[in-house]
Enzyme design. Structure first.
Site, PDB file in Angstrom:
ATOM      1  N   TYR A 159       4.594 -17.087  19.488  1.00 40.02           N
ATOM      2  CA  TYR A 159       3.480 -16.652  20.327  1.00 40.02           C
ATOM      3  C   TYR A 159       3.175 -15.175  20.034  1.00 40.02           C
ATOM      4  CZ  TYR A 159       1.722 -14.753  24.839  1.00 40.02           C
ATOM      5  OH  TYR A 159       1.046 -14.089  25.821  1.00 40.02           O
ATOM      6  N   ASP A 166      12.391 -19.781  26.576  1.00 42.54           N
ATOM      7  CA  ASP A 166      11.146 -19.701  27.339  1.00 42.54           C
ATOM      8  C   ASP A 166      10.613 -21.122  27.461  1.00 42.54           C
ATOM      9  OD1 ASP A 166       8.593 -19.340  28.329  1.00 42.54           O
ATOM     10  OD2 ASP A 166       8.095 -17.680  26.999  1.00 42.54           O
TER      11      ASP A 166
END
Lengths: 449, 559
Positions: free
Chosen positions: A162, A247
């Site tokens: 990301y 995450d």
């Protein structure tokens, strides 16, 4: 020693421009990358079905709007007054009297724990006292980095990742990211060789590695991490005596619940505290519930020191008590959450199939995905040169000609060129069809040349 | 106590940094030795000895430091030498040791199964370590700041539910959610809830706040200055609390190792907000009761030059106005003098004006007026405006801290740009923003709630000060904020920090009131205490007085 107070004002005030810090003037925030540039193009010319049908369609933003109606109806029907203020009146003097700040409302933490358990089908338990609230997963990731690593240390992160991590993990913390290179030969899964190689790279540069940070399900791949890979990772972290941060922000967006293994499940069956306390999970309501504006994130840690420190540090990034009140009732309503999770998964799956089928018809393949709000599309065959420039040229064409904002693999630090992340959950079905039509037409035009 | 811990972690952080930073640290130490050494040597050995010996010493010192750094790369954990955390460093200690080579062969084999993790001997090697920043938190648990908080949590006072509980007078928070109560009873709720549906507030919005809310806040700020300044909403950056605002400015204006000058007594929160994650230092500039705790420019100046001599670069001054803990208002002359000071040294000013909206005690009572730093730079050249940054906190004004919305106001485009990006890490929640917009735009709400709240605070303050006076406890004149800065020197057994802590303990354990001792505010004179009254109702004041009377009696009987 003359008192400087009597100093004359210097006449060359122009040289007296006051300076700022390195953090303020650096570009480590990464907002100059194509990832963010595309958003700008969208902001300047946003697509609208009726008013601007030839505008830019935003496919670079991983937002979930597919199940919004479920939330809306719940909040407005079930609890019209409470929705803004939480349950009417004080649930008890203790609730109000307690210094609520960084502990967060107990009812809300319990609700979060229950919701996280439901997402994992009860395969792991979450203790509400280990939940630390932050204003979003962005803040949670940064906080953990501050807590687990010192400036100039490194976190190992598998690529592609990301783009926001460049900012969240590095900007203010001074911590580095050392990439674990993954490629399409094995569907971008993390191999032991890649792990060891990344670790060695850091060591050769005299950089101390403090942990591995993964996203599971992965952003931008849109795929879950296999159980055995997770076990390997934990094993690696134990051997190197480093942390493991998972995450799991997209955990509720896995199309088939059985295909997701949370690191919590693996830790659940371990007794050894020294193994458990290196594991930390990040979660947020932004993606699964489609409530990014609410800014609700959480750190779940098996390490008491980390929980305690994170709680204090969360003073900088607290969730408003009003938001907590508002969501506590909803998240604890197991009947609602069970229904929501099930329907959300189903709708996302259907969207995914729509876009993958549509792309296939245009001759474009995607990585086999099973989660998330996006697909990982392979346009490598369209590149003249398989280089960063080649990829960005193609990205620019797609943005300017097709008016589609998608995210190029290079902004995700992918070592293979030609991959793009395409979001499909932040628009109506109709808009998605229009996007696919534009792609079809583009591919047709290219075939003719 | 809190004061010493962060300093310890500071030096350990700089030691654990890369050779670049560490060299700098070693260099400064070396220079402090060389300069006098050179002077001594030059007296006899002349220029040759005067340069060779210090140089030799310098190089030896560098070599020594480099060698030590290599042995203890994880010296960020120096603090926790006694804790199990330090054992973890052994894994990294020698990069050439063969264990890593041994592991390579294992890794290329089949993936390990779970059972192997449980059996691996490596597990008994000790706990995984956390950063230097985390370690210093674990140490700071004994400070009154946290101990008092904990006691209140365990046994919170409630008028009906727990009348013997501990009353919180330590922190500037409002636990009673009085805003909500007022609204429930008066029922202006419909006005606020009208048109608030979830669909308007769920998606991503700019993290630095909605323009509508910024406009409303700019309006509030203007009102606090009695409209002598008009604030431009586009120069506002919203974030989830005054702590975050202060930290963001600290990150933007100073590098790790730099410092801010802070007149004391000051807010106890600065140790965390300004220093903790940034690596920035605070240099305290003590103010004295003899001066009514006003800032002395002479003392400020001295502090600046002493820092400079030590090689510490000052990046700015942090003032609070109305001040915390005294509640005093800075005069126009004061503010001009501070701006001059900043200009001459080319540094920043952070003006913490979070209590600007809670000014009470009108001019008739000799209260003075609130003058914002924004007003001072309104007429100055552009360059000066670039060095001024203001923090405002709407939640203080509304006495609703749970809503989490503070603001940075700056004239400096680069600071605004960096701050905006940083707010992704501490944004204001969407529903809160919408609720605030709705509330602030309702004139009825502002009239009833905000103004009524200010009057209530004024009344409680007056009662509290009167009551304390009857015990012989004087408070400094406060014209703003939620605090009484009380002189309890008459009650302490010895004029020392120890005496102050003893009294604090008595107040907490016998009196069951949690107050903030002056040492947490870095006050140089022992015996002063900060009492926060924003979460008291008028009925609570006599209760507090009784408790203090009880403590006073025990003090008298002991003395």
């Amino acid at each position: 020693m003359g008192l400087p107070l009597m100093m004359e004002r210097s006449s060359n005030n122009n040289n007296n421009v006051v300076e700022l810090s390195r953090v303020a003037v650096s570009d480590t925030h990464g907002e100059d990358s194509p990832y963010f540039a595309g958003w700008k193009a969208y902001d300047e010319n946003p697509y609208d079905e009726s008013h601007n049908p030839s505008g830019v369609i935003q496919m670079g933003l991983a937002e979930n709007q597919v199940s919004f109606d479920l939330l809306e109806s719940y909040l407005e029907k079930k609890n019209p007054e409470g929705s803004m203020w939480g349950s009417k009146g004080a649930p008890g003097f203790r609730e109000n009297a307690l210094f609520q700040d960084y502990h967060g409302l107990k009812t809300f933490r319990q609700a979060m724990a229950s919701f996280m358990e439901q997402i994992r089908g009860g395969k792991a338990r979450f203790d509400p006292d280990r939940i630390v609230l932050t204003a979003g997963a962005t803040a949670a990731n940064e906080l953990l980095t501050f807590i687990l690593a010192d400036p100039n240390d490194a976190l190992l992160v598998p690529t592609p990742y990301y783009p926001g991590f460049d900012r969240d993990l590095r900007w203010r913390t001074g911590v580095r990211i050392v990439p674990i290179h993954c490629d399409s030969s094995n569907h971008f899964q993390i191999t032991p060789e890649a792990l060891e190689s990344a670790y060695q790279t850091a060591r050769d540069a005299n950089i101390r590695v403090r942990g591995v940070l993964i996203t599971n399900p992965s952003n931008p791949l849109g795929a879950t991490v296999q159980k055995k890979v997770l076990e390997n990772l934990l094993d690696f972290c134990v051997r190197k005596n480093i942390h493991l941060v998972a995450d799991e922000i997209y955990s509720g967006s896995v199309f088939h619940a059985s295909e997701f293994t949370s690191v919590a499940e693996i830790v659940e069956i371990i007794d050894d505290v020294t193994v458990k306390e290196r594991v930390h999970i990040v979660y947020s309501l932004s993606k699964d519930l489609g409530l990014p504006g609410f800014r609700v994130g959480t750190i779940y840690s098996y390490n008491d020191n980390v929980v305690r420190t994170a709680r204090r540090m969360s003073s900088f990034t607290l969730v408003s008590s009003q938001t907590q009140h508002m969501l506590a009732a909803m998240l604890s309503d197991e009947e609602f959450t069970e229904k929501y999770i099930r329907i959300n998964r189903e709708r996302l799956r259907r969207r995914y199939e729509t876009i993958v089928e549509g792309l296939k018809k245009a001759g474009i393949e995607c990585l086999k995905g099973n989660a998330g709000l996006f697909c990982w599309m392979n346009l490598g065959f369209l590149l003249d040169k398989k280089t960063k420039e080649g990829e960005l040229e193609l990205w620019d064409v797609i943005l300017k000609e097709l008016k589609l904002n998608i995210s190029p693999g290079t902004s995700c630090h992918c070592s293979e060129f030609g991959w793009f992340r395409v979001c499909f959950a932040n628009m109506s079905e109709k808009t998605l069809e229009i996007a696919l039509t534009r792609i079809h037409e583009f591919m047709d035009r290219r075939k003719r040349f | 106590m809190t004061r010493t811990e962060p300093n310890r972690s500071r030096s350990s952080n700089s030691n654990s940094a890369d050779s670049g930073d560490g060299g700098g640290g070693g260099g400064t130490t070396a220079m402090r030795v060389i300069v006098p050494l050179q002077g001594v040597v030059q007296g006899r050995g002349g220029l040759f000895l005067g340069s060779v010996i210090p140089c030799a010493f310098f190089y030896f010192l560098q070599f020594y430091l480099k060698r030590n750094r290599k042995d203890e790369p994880g010296s960020g954990d120096q603090n926790s030498a006694s804790s199990p955390n330090s054992d973890s460093n052994s894994g990294f200690r020698d990069p050439t040791r063969s264990q890593s080579a041994g592991h390579l062969t294992e890794l290329t084999g089949l993936p390990r199964s779970l059972s192997r993790i449980l059996l691996s001997p490596r597990n008994s090697g000790g706990a995984v370590s956390v950063s230097g920043r985390a370690s210093c938190v674990i140490k700071g648990e004994d400070s009154p700041y946290y101990v008092g908080q904990k006691r209140v949590e365990e046994d919170p006072y409630d008028e009906s539910g727990n009348p013997d509980g501990v009353i919180e007078l330590g922190l500037a928070q409002n636990n009673k959610l009085s805003l909500e109560d007022d609204l429930v009873s008066e029922n202006p709720r419909e006005e606020i809830l009208d048109g608030l549906s979830i669909s308007g507030i769920a998606s991503y919005e700019p993290s630095d706040g909605l323009m509508e809310l910024k406009m409303a806040i700019a309006g509030f700020m203007s009102e606090a200055t009695k409209n002598s300044v008009s604030f431009d909403p586009s120069q506002l950056v919203l974030t989830s609390g005054a702590s975050s605002a202060m930290e963001i400015l600290s990150f933007c204006l100073a590098d790790s190792g730099n410092a801010f000058l802070v007149p004391t007594p000051c807010s106890p929160g600065y140790d965390r907000d300004v220093k903790w994650r940034t690596g920035v230092e605070i240099i305290h500039v003590p103010c004295r009761s003899a001066d009514n705790f006003n800032i002395s420019m002479l003392v400020l100046d001295r502090a600046f030059y002493q820092a400079k001599k030590r090689g510490v670069r000052i990046r700015g001054i942090i003032i609070s106005n109305p001040s915390n803990p005294m509640g005093s208002l800075l005069s126009r002359e004061n503010l001009y003098a501070l701006l001059d000071f900043a200009r001459e040294r080319n540094i920043h000013i952070i003006s913490n004006e979070i209590f600007a909206g809670s000014v009470h005690g009108g001019e008739e009572e000799g209260g003075g007026e609130f003058v914002s730093m924004a007003e001072i730079v309104d007429t100055e050249e552009n360059i000066d405006r670039e060095r001024v940054h203001i923090i405002y906190d709407l939640s203080k004004d509304l006495s609703f801290p749970g809503l989490r919305s503070a603001a940075i106001y700056s004239f400096n485009e680069t600071v605004l740009s960096a701050s905006r990006k940083l707010t992704t890490l501490s944004p204001v929640s969407s529903p809160s923003q919408h609720l605030l917009i709705s509330a602030i735009s309702s004139p009825r709400f502002v009239q009833r709630t905000v103004k009524a709240n200010r009057q209530r605070l004024q009344r409680i303050y007056t009662e509290l000060v009167k009551g304390l006076k009857e015990f012989g406890i004087e408070c400094t004149r406060s014209n703003g904020g939620f605090f009484c800065w009380a002189d309890m020197r008459g009650l302490i057994s010895s004029y020392s920090e120890k005496g102050e802590v003893e009294l604090w303990n008595k107040l907490l354990n016998t009196g069951k009131i949690n107050v903030m001792p002056g040492s947490c505010c870095h006050c140089i004179e022992p015996g002063w205490f900060r009492l926060c009254f924003s979460n008291l109702s008028e009925r609570d004041v006599p209760v507090v007085m009784n408790r203090i009377r009880k403590v006073r009696e025990t003090c008298k009987s002991q003395n």
